[in-house]
Design an enzyme around this catalytic site. Sequence first.
Site, PDB file in Angstrom:
ATOM      1  CE1 TYR A  32      -3.584   1.792   1.050  1.00 52.91           C
ATOM      2  CE2 TYR A  32      -2.675   3.061   1.975  1.00 52.91           C
ATOM      3  CZ  TYR A  32      -4.082   3.059   1.305  1.00 52.91           C
ATOM      4  OH  TYR A  32      -4.895   4.182   1.448  1.00 52.91           O
ATOM      5  CG  PHE A  60      -1.776   9.042  -4.669  1.00 58.53           C
ATOM      6  CD1 PHE A  60      -1.036   9.228  -5.658  1.00 58.53           C
ATOM      7  CD2 PHE A  60      -0.938   8.210  -3.471  1.00 58.53           C
ATOM      8  CE1 PHE A  60       0.212   8.430  -6.286  1.00 58.53           C
ATOM      9  CE2 PHE A  60      -0.057   7.452  -4.266  1.00 58.53           C
ATOM     10  CZ  PHE A  60       0.993   7.844  -5.727  1.00 58.53           C
ATOM     11  CD  GLU A  61      -7.007   3.397  -1.734  1.00 60.18           C
ATOM     12  OE1 GLU A  61      -7.282   2.815  -2.317  1.00 60.18           O
ATOM     13  OE2 GLU A  61      -7.022   3.808  -0.297  1.00 60.18           O
ATOM     14  CB  VAL A  62       0.384   2.909  -5.887  1.00 62.33           C
ATOM     15  CG1 VAL A  62       1.006   1.778  -6.356  1.00 62.33           C
ATOM     16  CG2 VAL A  62       0.368   5.146  -6.472  1.00 62.33           C
ATOM     17  CG  HIS A 103      -9.041   1.590   0.953  1.00 59.93           C
ATOM     18  ND1 HIS A 103      -9.423   2.119  -0.057  1.00 59.93           N
ATOM     19  CD2 HIS A 103     -10.349   0.777   1.191  1.00 59.93           C
ATOM     20  CE1 HIS A 103      -9.449   1.418  -0.425  1.00 59.93           C
ATOM     21  NE2 HIS A 103     -10.546   0.344   0.984  1.00 59.93           N
TER      22      HIS A 103
END
Length: 349
Positions: A178, A235-237, A272
């Site tokens: 994450y 924003f999440e990668v 999350h």
Amino acid sequence: KSESKPSSQGSSGATELKKTYTTDGKEKATFVSLARNSDVWSLASSIRHVEDRFNHKFHYDWVFLNDEEFSDEFKRVTSALTSGKAKYGLIPKEHWSFPEWIDKERAAKTRKEMAAKKVIYGDSISYRHMCRFESGFFFRHELMQEYEWYWRVEPDIKIYCDIDYDVFKFMKDNNKMYGFTVSLPEYVATIETLWDTTRAFIKENPQYLPEDNMMDFISDDDGLSYNGCHFWSNFEVGSLSLWRSEAYLKYFDHLDKAGGFFYERWGDAPVHSIAAALFLHRDQIHFFDDVGYFHNPFNNCPVDADLREERRCMCNPKDDFTWKGYSCVPEFFTVNNMKRPKGWEAFSG
Ligand code: GDP
Ligand code: MN
């Protein structure tokens, strides 16, 4: 063959992180954007940012999801801007509606009370569906099935710096699950019972928490209360397998049954974040200090001048939120014993 050069920043701790600069052998990865047809121009701008700074080199796919059919205009504008395959998906009704166990009158009462208290999006039904979808369903969409990694992109975001390495390979090669750019405390009024509901889950399922989880980032009293710190999920990668794991699926189900997505206004960001902090090993969470990111109203702008030059960043470090008092990133560095970037103090006031 893949070529690596050492990362220019040591802020991610003692270990040098591996970065791959070649474009061959792509990961099973995609961008994913949830959007309405009316978001098309705001999203067009975001796509342009991401393509110019990163994806023009790598050509990863882009999945667009909507609770209504996408218009021809939306499809034409966005597919002209994406350099990988663009795919358009309709969200199934059961992923965007009130579950049968939800008391709609109670939910309506909550919305009225929250509106009176001027809680942001307090009166919105669609925002709640959005948060529940991003929490529990985006990774189950048919179009997402072929992917292992995702990068979430929202309308009107900016990327300030060149990203010259493959971020998905970066995640994989360094055992990251994450990645985030901004972290701050959530509005308490939106998550009154989220922590107690989470505590009940942990008590029943302690087996899902590895010894080296990051409880100390989200709680200042050893798990008694939540300090509100969350990774900003616009924003999440990340790895889709985190959300598809037994631990998370059960956790989401537990939250969903408790009803807080509708009786309160639980956001996908705290959901999350709590899950990532509790179910992952702490070194699997990565702070992207080198992307340069904006989503209203916060900026992440690298404070290291050499890095900004090398990566052609176009942000003013004075606007950086990372080291300011309200940011949770300093705490992230502290609990993980990470070395802060050179000169951060000058941007903390
Ligand atoms: P904020 O960032 O919390 O202010 O919320 P946004 O308005 O940016 O919404 C978050 C994400 O969900 C964005 O990608 C929006 O395009 C998307 N979104 C929000 N509401 C809806 C909706 O009702 N339908 C669809 N299809 N997308 C939505
Ligand atoms: Mn947004």
